[in-house]
Scaffold this active site. Structure first.
Site, mmCIF file in Angstrom:
data_model
loop_
_atom_site.group_PDB
_atom_site.id
_atom_site.type_symbol
_atom_site.label_atom_id
_atom_site.label_comp_id
_atom_site.label_asym_id
_atom_site.label_seq_id
_atom_site.Cartn_x
_atom_site.Cartn_y
_atom_site.Cartn_z
ATOM 1 N N CYS A 133 5.915 -30.890 -33.445
ATOM 2 C CA CYS A 133 6.799 -31.290 -32.250
ATOM 3 C C CYS A 133 8.047 -30.424 -31.524
ATOM 4 O O CYS A 133 8.742 -31.024 -30.979
ATOM 5 C CB CYS A 133 7.736 -32.791 -33.002
ATOM 6 S SG CYS A 133 8.929 -32.209 -34.177
ATOM 7 N N GLU B 157 4.420 -32.706 -27.556
ATOM 8 C CA GLU B 157 3.602 -32.105 -28.916
ATOM 9 C C GLU B 157 2.651 -30.640 -28.402
ATOM 10 O O GLU B 157 2.249 -31.433 -27.110
ATOM 11 C CB GLU B 157 3.107 -33.588 -29.084
ATOM 12 C CG GLU B 157 4.159 -34.858 -30.051
ATOM 13 C CD GLU B 157 4.782 -34.774 -30.868
ATOM 14 O OE1 GLU B 157 3.527 -33.915 -31.951
ATOM 15 O OE2 GLU B 157 5.627 -35.059 -31.667
#
Length: 610
Positions: free
Chosen positions: A548, A591
């Site tokens: 992330c 992401e």
């Protein structure tokens, strides 16, 4: 992966709403300040050290400065050095370039012991010195003092640059200010948002390419070819995958409770800025684009309730008050969980019991019934030594114990503390890509590291021989086991514990010749012990890393690829494929998926670097 200590992979959750005030927030909410003069007075009522009180623990009052540290040491080096000499610091803040560190302790005894042991000690030809250090200044009080001094000494000093005498300094409307704070790309066309994010990931891969070359000379010929093919990147970056929804996509939001920016007390929403920036003002989320209408309805109902109570909002400045935070989780099947965070201070147990009863009645029978809450929890937050909330027990007040969600045709239950991706439609895109890249078959074993409620492993279970999940949160592990059972899966098992403790044992026990690891860690990445275990396990040929925050995970990427050394054993990996998936529209976060494969040496020989 953490909304600040909550969503472990959700950088978009790191919004002004989610700052926690406790002992650890001293690190977060106060900036380094030069030693104060005696005139400032640590105990003075209006001084910038007012947050230090005798009945509230903060390690800032047991703080030392260690000077003349050796060059090129890291945080872990200093921690190991101190532990080796029987010193157990509470927190360390290292300034390696300036060769000093601030170290705090839990009590005076520990602090004095450290000073006596370390002062005059030699480390790598450097003689260390230790002295007492002043605590940090509270940023709000510091800012307030500066403004008062500016107003007193130079009238008009606060006026914005370019504003003429007599003109008013016009501020943007609050809805614009909060949009800029929590969704900074709200006014950027979505296609442009995607281009910016893809460019950001491209920069990460270009940096990784340079780092691999610096740390593994044997890969330089391969890197040269890759860079020519892929615009100075070590692997192809495939087109960014957009989020299927760009508005009202968050299924989990944390709302702070404080004084509104408009002066209204007991306001539930987002902070305009962080405490360390000198701001505690709260703005309603009613006009934000990423919060669901269901969550906004709960916020409005809860705000209405707390305004009828005699309890004040908790003040991070004075550590007084009660109402602290509201977390709302929603699902696509119209279930809603509300988690109320309350500081009981010295209220009697009977009064807290009555408050919970009033909450229950309000949301089940009263005006709050329109909020459609299906699960309600109450959490007590005191003056603690941890900034997170995941370790706090949740008291079930009413409704179901969980909410449920459907993802990729599978059913999942979610507990208050369990991790679940905050954008469900985009998570389906993410997990589908992971499944495609993993190249699995019926002989495969999947290791799902930092598995949360088991979403990734469970979504792949029918394609493989076995799935083994590892997760720190006990609640999430229980959810994962229940989710596997609910979906009729018998080839899935889950282990609870720190990945660095559990993973090496689990990995060594797997005898399958076809092992794929999928890791989806918190923002800071995996513990180095996990990476070292992965490197040593030669039968593990493929690794899919879901990051992330790819910048924060850079050290993990480098260690996967670096040359063999005394510390790093096992044939290195190299990145062969990358893609960004947008789970956080209106923000700069996304992401990043990287596929790593074990290097296959034919005639090359791998030299050992010490």
């Amino acid at each position: 992966m953490t909304d600040v200590a909550l969503d472990k992979t959700d950088p978009a959750g790191s919004l002004p709403s989610t700052e926690k005030e406790s002992d650890d927030i001293i690190e977060e909410k106060i900036q380094e300040n030069p030693p104060a003069t005696d005139a400032e007075g640590e105990g003075a009522a209006g001084g910038v050290y007012r947050y230090i009180k005798g009945d509230l623990f903060t390690s800032e009052i047991f703080k030392v400065e260690i000077q003349n540290l050796p060059k090129y040491i890291g945080f872990n080096d200093l921690k190991k050095f101190l532990n080796k000499h029987g010193i157990n610091p509470h927190k360390i803040k290292l300034f390696s370039r300036q060769m000093f560190a601030f170290v705090t302790f839990k009590n005076q005894e520990e602090r004095d012991k450290a000073m006596k042991a370390v002062h005059g000690m030699q480390w790598k030809s450097k003689v260390l010195s230790v002295r007492l250090a002043k605590p940090k200044a509270d940023p709000i009080l510091k800012k307030r003092r500066q403004e008062e001094e500016a107003e007193g000494g130079q009238p008009g000093a606060k006026r914005a640059a370019g504003t003429q005498e007599g003109e008013e300094d016009e501020e943007e409307p609050l809805n614009i200010q909060i949009a800029n704070a929590v969704t900074p790309l709200w006014n950027v066309p979505y296609e442009e948002q995607l281009k910016r994010k893809e460019k950001e990931v491209e920069g990460v891969l270009q940096k990784l390419t340079r780092e691999i070359g610096n740390n593994n000379k044997a890969m330089l010929p391969w890197l040269f070819v890759q860079k020519e093919k892929y615009n100075k990147m070590c692997c192809p970056l495939e087109a960014i995958q957009p989020s299927p929804v760009q508005m009202e996509y968050r299924n989990k939001c944390e709302f702070v409770i404080g004084v509104g920016a408009d002066g209204e007390d007991k306001t539930v929403g987002f902070r305009l800025g962080k405490y360390k920036g000198g701001s505690c003002a709260v703005v309603s989320p009613s006009e934000t684009t990423h919060v669901s209408s269901e969550a906004k309805r709960v916020v409005q109902g809860f705000q209405q309730f707390i305004r009828t109570t005699p309890y004040a909002v908790y003040s991070p400045e004075t550590y007084e008050g009660h109402w602290r935070q509201l977390t709302v989780r929603t699902s696509r099947i119209k279930q809603t969980m509300a988690i109320v965070f309350f500081n009981p201070q010295k209220l009697p147990e009977e009064e807290i019991g009555q408050l919970k009863q009033n909450l229950r009645q309000y949301f089940t029978e009263g005006e709050g019934k329109e909020s459609a809450i299906t699960s309600l929890y109450f959490v007590r937050m005191g003056q603690r030594t941890s900034a997170g909330t995941d370790d706090l027990p949740c008291e079930h007040v009413t409704g179901e114990e969980w909410i449920h969600e459907e993802l990729l045709g599978l059913k999942f239950r979610i507990s208050p503390h369990s991790f679940f991706q905050t954008n469900t439609p985009a998570a389906e895109v993410l997990y589908s890509t992971v499944g495609e890249w993993a190249q699995l078959d019926q002989d495969s074993t999947v290791l799902d590291v930092c598995c949360g409620t088991g979403t990734i492993g469970i979504s792949l279970a029918k394609r493989v021989k076995k799935v083994i999940g590892i997760e720190l949160c006990q609640e999430a592990v229980e959810d994962a086991k229940a989710n596997a059972k609910a979906n009729g899966l018998t080839n899935v098992e889950f282990h609870c514990g720190k990945a660095e403790d559990v993973f090496p044992t689990v990995l060594n026990a797997v005898m399958s010749p076809n092992v794929t690891a999928i890791v989806d860690p918190p923002r800071a990445g995996l513990h180095s012990k996990v990476i070292l275990a992965i490197r040593r396990a030669e039968h593990l040929k493929r690794l899919i890393y879901v990051a992330c925050n790819a910048k924060a995970a850079m050290n993990n990427f480098i260690d996967l690829c670096r040359a063999v050394s005394n510390r790093v054993r096992g044939t290195p990996f190299r990145p062969v494929r990358a893609m960004a998936v947008d789970l956080f529209p209106q923000t700069m976060h996304c992401e990043t998926i990287l596929l790593f494969e074990r290097v296959e040496y034919s005639s090359e020989t791998q030299t050992t670097e010490t």
